[in-house]
Design an enzyme around this catalytic site. Structure first.
Site, mmCIF file in Angstrom:
data_model
loop_
_atom_site.group_PDB
_atom_site.id
_atom_site.type_symbol
_atom_site.label_atom_id
_atom_site.label_comp_id
_atom_site.label_asym_id
_atom_site.label_seq_id
_atom_site.Cartn_x
_atom_site.Cartn_y
_atom_site.Cartn_z
ATOM 1 N N HIS A 216 185.685 28.140 -0.178
ATOM 2 C CA HIS A 216 186.115 27.789 1.177
ATOM 3 C C HIS A 216 184.995 27.191 1.997
ATOM 4 O O HIS A 216 183.826 27.441 1.759
ATOM 5 C CB HIS A 216 186.735 28.981 1.913
ATOM 6 C CG HIS A 216 185.780 30.100 2.266
ATOM 7 N ND1 HIS A 216 185.611 31.218 1.497
ATOM 8 C CD2 HIS A 216 184.957 30.271 3.329
ATOM 9 C CE1 HIS A 216 184.737 32.033 2.066
ATOM 10 N NE2 HIS A 216 184.304 31.484 3.184
ATOM 11 N N HIS A 248 186.292 40.977 6.870
ATOM 12 C CA HIS A 248 185.543 41.186 5.630
ATOM 13 C C HIS A 248 184.584 42.349 5.859
ATOM 14 O O HIS A 248 183.857 42.349 6.862
ATOM 15 C CB HIS A 248 184.653 39.983 5.308
ATOM 16 C CG HIS A 248 185.359 38.715 4.990
ATOM 17 N ND1 HIS A 248 186.256 38.580 3.966
ATOM 18 C CD2 HIS A 248 185.229 37.482 5.542
ATOM 19 C CE1 HIS A 248 186.663 37.323 3.900
ATOM 20 N NE2 HIS A 248 186.068 36.636 4.848
ATOM 21 N N TYR A 257 191.657 33.291 5.713
ATOM 22 C CA TYR A 257 191.533 32.250 4.685
ATOM 23 C C TYR A 257 192.879 31.526 4.638
ATOM 24 O O TYR A 257 193.939 32.175 4.553
ATOM 25 C CB TYR A 257 191.310 32.867 3.307
ATOM 26 C CG TYR A 257 189.930 33.396 2.962
ATOM 27 C CD1 TYR A 257 188.768 32.980 3.611
ATOM 28 C CD2 TYR A 257 189.799 34.318 1.922
ATOM 29 C CE1 TYR A 257 187.521 33.471 3.235
ATOM 30 C CE2 TYR A 257 188.553 34.815 1.541
ATOM 31 C CZ TYR A 257 187.428 34.390 2.201
ATOM 32 O OH TYR A 257 186.204 34.883 1.824
#
Ligand code: M3P
Ligand code: FE
Length: 311
Positions: A216, A248, A257
């Protein structure tokens, strides 16, 4: 803290399958500012708090992924010194002429052992932010234009030879290891979060058999509220979400995401640990990454897409 050497992530060139669709995503839904187009048809963009000319470059191609990741270094002298040190470490380097990327000076490019093209450069045109540089305004409508991240923040890259990448980034490029994950029943580091600043990280790597892959590209949001607002905007535009909103455990950043129309994953990220080069890295086990909430604090599990979907 004196920032010298490698200063910060400066740009990424992302391959998109359809340029108009890519521009619609990154300019109109993400809300990045389009700052230029070049003779090759590449489109240049940046977030509202960025000062240099651009950070995101889109190139149309028949497969998605990352062409290169560039770091800005302090000055010409640093560029020459790091070029020599990267060569001494054992990599071939290539000079790309000034102006190849719009408003950008000469770049030094090399392929690192994970198969990614990394670049260093010392100059990019200072364009200023919409708030201005003198008595800056408190607000610009750009802050509410689409998802409106402040800046390009980092990327997570997948490839082999993560041990060699760690050696190069820490011994040659001046990064410190902020956090890492060891592989199951082993003390081998399989994932690295590396910083050249005291951000949570500036680049990260996960071990993967195929070289040169992109997991990403991440955009920094001002707050967790803005990450939730990003989720609303993604829903309104049918942007496909992978994980989140959640936090996270690794880096302690708020996150979503999601995927761009070409299948490149991007992240809207906020907060995160402050790191210093003198502190020992935070160590995560493989179980810590999954059930320990390293990847996803709210759900405390491994998501299969995290390990399998890359471009
Ligand atoms: C990030 C970030 C994992 C944590 C990922 C972290 C994979 O992407 O930007 O903090 O455990
Ligand atoms: Fe990230």
């Amino acid at each position: 803290m004196a920032l010298t050497g490698v200063l910060r992530p400066g740009h990424v060139q992302i391959r998109v399958l359809d340029l108009d669709e890519g521009v619609h995503h990154y300019r109109d839904i993400m809300g990045l500012e389009e700052t230029g187009r070049d003779a090759e048809g590449r489109v240049y963009l940046r977030g509202w708090d960025e000062r240099d000319h651009h950070s995101i470059v889109l190139r149309q191609a028949d497969r998605a992924g990352l062409d290169f990741f560039g770091f800005k270094v302090a000055d010409e002298h640093t560029l020459n010194r790091l070029e020599a040190e990267v060569r001494d470490w054992g990599l071939a380097t290539q000079r790309i002429p000034a102006g190849d990327l719009l408003e950008t000076g000469e770049r030094v490019r090399f392929e690192i052992p994970s198969g990614h093209q990394i670049e260093l450069y010392a100059h990019k045109t200072f364009k200023g932010s919409p708030l201005g540089q003198k008595d800056p305004a408190p607000y610009s409508s750009r802050m509410d234009n689409g998802i409106a991240p402040m800046r390009f923040d980092h990327a997570l890259l997948y490839g082999p030879n993560v041990d060699k990448v760690l050696d190069l980034f820490t011994k040659v490029l001046g990064f410190h290891l902020a956090e890492y994950v060891t592989l199951p029943d082993s003390d081998v580091k399989g994932a690295l979060w590396l910083a050249c600043s005291n951000k949570a990280h500036d680049i990260a790597f996960v071990i993967h058999p195929e070289p040169g892959k992109l997991h990403h590209v991440s955009f920094y949001m001002e707050s967790i509220d803005r990450v939730f607002r990003a989720a609303d905007i993604m829903a309104a535009h049918n942007v496909k979400v992978d994980i989140g909103p959640t936090r996270h455990g690794i880096t302690r950043g708020g996150t979503i995401y999601a995927w761009d129309p070409s299948g490149n994953r991007f992240e809207t990220f906020s907060g995160g640990n402050t790191t210093y080069p003198d502190l020992p890295p935070i160590a995560w086990t493989w179980e810590g990454l999954g059930e320990g909430g390293g990847l996803d604090v709210a759900h405390r599990k491994m998501h299969e897409t995290f390990l399998t979907v890359v471009t």
